[in-house]
Design an enzyme around this catalytic site. Structure first.
Site, PDB file in Angstrom:
ATOM      1  N   ASP A 126       4.043  -6.194   3.471  1.00  0.00           N
ATOM      2  CA  ASP A 126       3.935  -5.067   4.394  1.00  0.00           C
ATOM      3  C   ASP A 126       5.015  -5.233   5.453  1.00  0.00           C
ATOM      4  OD1 ASP A 126       2.979  -2.783   5.669  1.00  0.00           O
ATOM      5  OD2 ASP A 126       0.877  -3.378   5.468  1.00  0.00           O
TER       6      ASP A 126
ATOM      7  N   ASP B  86       6.442   2.157   6.012  1.00  0.00           N
ATOM      8  CA  ASP B  86       5.170   1.439   6.028  1.00  0.00           C
ATOM      9  C   ASP B  86       4.214   2.203   5.113  1.00  0.00           C
ATOM     10  OD1 ASP B  86       2.812   0.095   6.614  1.00  0.00           O
ATOM     11  OD2 ASP B  86       2.550   1.080   8.554  1.00  0.00           O
TER      12      ASP B  86
ATOM     13  N   GLU C 181      -5.115   1.123   3.091  1.00  0.00           N
ATOM     14  CA  GLU C 181      -4.776   0.097   4.084  1.00  0.00           C
ATOM     15  C   GLU C 181      -4.733   0.653   5.494  1.00  0.00           C
ATOM     16  OE1 GLU C 181      -2.425  -2.540   6.660  1.00  0.00           O
ATOM     17  OE2 GLU C 181      -2.035  -0.439   6.150  1.00  0.00           O
ATOM     18  N   GLU C 182      -4.209   1.867   5.660  1.00  0.00           N
ATOM     19  CA  GLU C 182      -4.052   2.422   7.011  1.00  0.00           C
ATOM     20  C   GLU C 182      -5.385   2.670   7.703  1.00  0.00           C
ATOM     21  OE1 GLU C 182      -1.477   2.386   8.598  1.00  0.00           O
ATOM     22  OE2 GLU C 182       0.247   2.566   7.289  1.00  0.00           O
TER      23      GLU C 182
ATOM     24  N   HIS D  31       5.090   3.178  12.601  1.00  0.00           N
ATOM     25  CA  HIS D  31       4.149   4.290  12.783  1.00  0.00           C
ATOM     26  C   HIS D  31       4.783   5.437  13.573  1.00  0.00           C
ATOM     27  CE1 HIS D  31       0.066   2.301  11.676  1.00  0.00           C
ATOM     28  NE2 HIS D  31       1.024   2.026  10.811  1.00  0.00           N
TER      29      HIS D  31
ATOM     30  N   HIS E 169       0.811  -1.219   0.000  1.00  0.00           N
ATOM     31  CA  HIS E 169       0.000   0.000   0.000  1.00  0.00           C
ATOM     32  C   HIS E 169       0.845   1.270   0.000  1.00  0.00           C
ATOM     33  CE1 HIS E 169       0.389   1.031   4.381  1.00  0.00           C
ATOM     34  NE2 HIS E 169       0.495  -0.271   4.528  1.00  0.00           N
TER      35      HIS E 169
END
Length: 350
Positions: A243, A188, A222-223, A323, A71
């Site tokens: 991922d 990410d 996706e997030e 993150h 993603h």
């Protein structure tokens, strides 16, 4: 045959991707970047109604398909409120903690296409004024954006075109150290997208025919939980999400190998596919770790929740401080690319 994987090319693709702001819901530019890449290589693709890119490379067997996904959407924020002094309150896009972006430079993307720079701060930042600055809770009420324009009131901000609902992106601060570490926000999952782009490039340039028709879904939601839960061709048997591997206390994953996920918050991934990936890694001297991510979900788990009858798996490079201030090593990129290379050329599990 030798594997024509070039880690420096993967790193270059990652650098290009992270430089394009793309919080979930604001991904048209980065998807356009991926479109240009596919068109240059002559790869057929379609854009889904949700704005994702689905590229397809036809294989020897067109009755059974594989799908790989990564993603391009990232964490970010939106303007929740313009305060009386012209500073901006935020609402999160994606799951992170405010302390992980405090002090970060950002961009405010207005509806008329302008982008203003700013800094994310707590309101009580100055220790010369606020005695309890270190005790202030980092939350929606105290975090704000200081805009890099002459803004002294709500009206001043509105005159610039800033309004509630404008997206806010975080600066990536991409760097590669002499020791091979890749540091950047949004690894990410742009690290994985860069890997898939390089594999597609190699397959096209080397005229490699895959055993099965293979789709590459560059997802864009996706997030927020539903990036890869649609537009899966009916012939798809195996669905592999690419991922990041999460690193921390109690985790096996590190920054130097490919992480193969056995289970996350959605439950176990397909056991036979996981074992197939492990066997490929062992047979080809690929550094890997099998791991469990307790607070994680992927595009593959989203597809399962949506009801697709598929074999699903999850692998990716190990990434530290997920993150937040993310980092990986070129060796993790290499091992992930090599495992995917062998997977794409392998037989399907029975």
């Amino acid at each position: 045959m030798s594997i024509p994987i070039q880690e420096n090319q993967i790193v270059q693709y990652i650098k290009e991707l992270v430089s394009i702001p793309s919080p979930s819901g604001y991904t048209e530019e980065v998807i356009s970047h991926a479109v240009s890449f596919m068109e240059k290589l002559g790869v057929s693709y379609e854009i889904t109604r949700k704005g994702a890119l689905l590229a397809t490379i036809k294989g020897k067997d067109d009755t059974k398909h594989r799908l790989l996904t990564a993603h391009v959407d990232t964490l970010g924020a939106m303007v929740k409120e313009i305060k009386g002094d012209g500073r901006l309150k935020l609402t999160m896009v994606g799951g992170f903690r405010w302390n992980s972006v405090e002090g970060e430079y950002c961009k405010i993307h207005t509806a008329d296409g302008k982008a203003y720079t700013g800094t994310i701060l707590i309101h009580q930042t100055s220790v010369h004024v606020y005695k309890n600055a270190e005790e202030v809770k980092r939350d929606d009420d105290h975090i704000e954006v200081r805009v890099d324009e002459t803004v002294k009131s709500k009206e001043d901000a509105e005159k610039l075109g800033i309004s509630v609902g404008d997206f806010v992106s975080f600066e990536p601060r991409f760097e590669v150290s002499d020791s091979g570490f890749v540091k950047s926000r949004h690894l990410d999952d742009k690290a994985s997208v860069g890997i898939l782009m390089h594999l597609i490039q190699v397959m096209k340039e080397e005229n490699i025919t895959l055993p099965y028709t293979t789709h590459f879904l560059i997802s864009n939601n996706e997030e927020i939980g539903y990036g890869g839960n649609s537009n899966i061709p009916a012939e798809t048997v195996e669905y592999l999400a690419v991922d990041m591997g999460a690193i921390g206390d109690g985790q096996a994953t590190d920054e130097y190998t490919v992480s193969i996920c056995a289970k996350d918050s959605s439950g176990p991934y397909h056991y036979k596919l996981r074992q197939h990936l492990v066997e490929l890694a062992k047979a080809n001297d690929i550094g890997y770790k099998v791991d469990i991510y307790p607070f994680y979900g992927s595009d593959a788990s989203a597809a399962i929740r949506a009801g697709y009858d598929i074999v699903h798996g999850l692998i990716g490079p190990g990434i530290d401080a997920s993150h937040a201030f993310e980092r990986t090593h070129v060796s993790a990129l290499k091992h992930t690319a090599h495992l995917l290379w062998h997977y794409l050329r392998s037989s399907m599990i029975e």
